[in-house]
Design an enzyme around this catalytic site. Sequence first.
Site, PDB file in Angstrom:
ATOM      1  N   ARG A   1      15.592   3.057  28.751  1.00 15.52           N
ATOM      2  CA  ARG A   1      14.196   3.023  28.328  1.00 15.52           C
ATOM      3  C   ARG A   1      13.485   1.901  29.069  1.00 15.52           C
ATOM      4  NH1 ARG A   1      14.962   3.045  21.839  1.00 15.52           N
ATOM      5  NH2 ARG A   1      16.126   1.189  22.458  1.00 15.52           N
TER       6      ARG A   1
ATOM      7  N   TYR B   1       2.771  -5.508  19.411  1.00 15.61           N
ATOM      8  CA  TYR B   1       3.346  -5.934  18.126  1.00 15.61           C
ATOM      9  C   TYR B   1       3.725  -7.415  18.170  1.00 15.61           C
ATOM     10  CZ  TYR B   1       7.051  -6.784  14.729  1.00 15.61           C
ATOM     11  OH  TYR B   1       7.835  -7.341  13.751  1.00 15.61           O
TER      12      TYR B   1
ATOM     13  N   ASP C   1      -4.347  -2.580  -0.423  1.00 14.10           N
ATOM     14  CA  ASP C   1      -4.270  -2.675   1.029  1.00 14.10           C
ATOM     15  C   ASP C   1      -4.892  -3.986   1.488  1.00 14.10           C
ATOM     16  OD1 ASP C   1      -4.751  -2.134   3.938  1.00 14.10           O
ATOM     17  OD2 ASP C   1      -4.001  -0.153   3.358  1.00 14.10           O
TER      18      ASP C   1
ATOM     19  N   ASN D   1       0.810  -1.215   0.000  1.00 16.88           N
ATOM     20  CA  ASN D   1       0.000   0.000   0.000  1.00 16.88           C
ATOM     21  C   ASN D   1       0.844   1.266   0.000  1.00 16.88           C
ATOM     22  OD1 ASN D   1       0.962   0.149   2.628  1.00 16.88           O
ATOM     23  ND2 ASN D   1      -1.046  -0.073   3.610  1.00 16.88           N
ATOM     24  N   LEU D   2       2.177   1.112   0.047  1.00 17.21           N
ATOM     25  CA  LEU D   2       3.140   2.220   0.019  1.00 17.21           C
ATOM     26  C   LEU D   2       2.999   3.133   1.233  1.00 17.21           C
ATOM     27  CD1 LEU D   2       3.199   3.145  -3.783  1.00 17.21           C
ATOM     28  CD2 LEU D   2       4.614   1.496  -2.535  1.00 17.21           C
TER      29      LEU D   2
ATOM     30  N   ALA E   1       4.078  -7.473   5.007  1.00 22.11           N
ATOM     31  CA  ALA E   1       3.253  -6.283   5.238  1.00 22.11           C
ATOM     32  C   ALA E   1       2.707  -6.290   6.659  1.00 22.11           C
ATOM     33  CB  ALA E   1       2.108  -6.242   4.230  1.00 22.11           C
TER      34      ALA E   1
END
Length: 327
Positions: free
Chosen positions: A280, A142, A51, A32-33, A75
């Site tokens: 962190r 994620y 997409d 989908n760039l 993706a």
Amino acid sequence: MKILVTGGAGYIGSATSAELIAAGHQVVVFDNLYQGHRQAVPAEAAFVQGDLSSRADVARLFAEHPGIDGIMHFASYTLVGESMQQPLLYLRDNLVNAANLLEAAVAAGVRRFILSSTANLFDDPAKMPIDEHERIVPGSPYGESKFFIERTLHWFERIYGLRYACMRYFNASGDAPERGEDHDPETHLIPLILQVALGQREQITIFGDDYPTPDGTCVRDYVHVADLAQAHILAMESLDRLGSRKYNLGNGSGFSVMEVLDAARRVTGHPIPHVVGPRRPGDPATLVASSESIRRELGWRPRYPDIETIMRSAWEWHRAHPHGYGE
């Protein structure tokens, strides 16, 4: 084989597309760039812009390109930090997009699937390096989203006979002369360091120098993107012979933040100033993946195992493309 590469305009996907073509495979890129670049897609590949969230786009893809033998699925939303701020972008969108792809794939008779997964599945490893038998404790939404997809693949094999391989790795790095790493925003250590060498930022921040490591900075596994591409291809080509697999990919020994920084100073000849900031939250001292299984079963050997070689390839691309694909 005719291989569909989702996310094939992105950093790892475009490198893998080029390696697939060099190995004699036919490639269809679907992207989908959003983070990918049309210029990164090899000229020999067919390109479809669309997409995965759109079932109509996915249906059009398979209608226009019948006879796909296998899929490499890159993706994805991939930023750990962003997933902690927008969890549903990962827990919902990554899974739904993969489900749309898988539904269309089995309907089209696709029998092979390679998932670009993550070593973020292992947030609390009992031993190091981390092998495939380590218990799964995702370190972020994620990582959880990738685990969801891995479990979905398990059921798609049982129900539809779809063979798959899950490729789990930490830090893809390095570049090829024709294509390289260009994210917006950029969050990865090596390109951020090289931006200092290019005069695009004043200094690099190291988050903590008091970890229980040889030099006090975090140790991570860096694998050249071309080596990762080769691992994905070997896995695809072995599915008929070996069946479904899960592989952890790593160099076997990690590199500390200071080792990466020192390598950049040697390669670029630039002093690359740095400052030390606070740790962190959630950053483990050491994360290194074991690739013993894929080395033993598929004969995979990283061609670019040392950090200076990885850094040199990245510097050559970034120096030639100081503004990424925008120049």
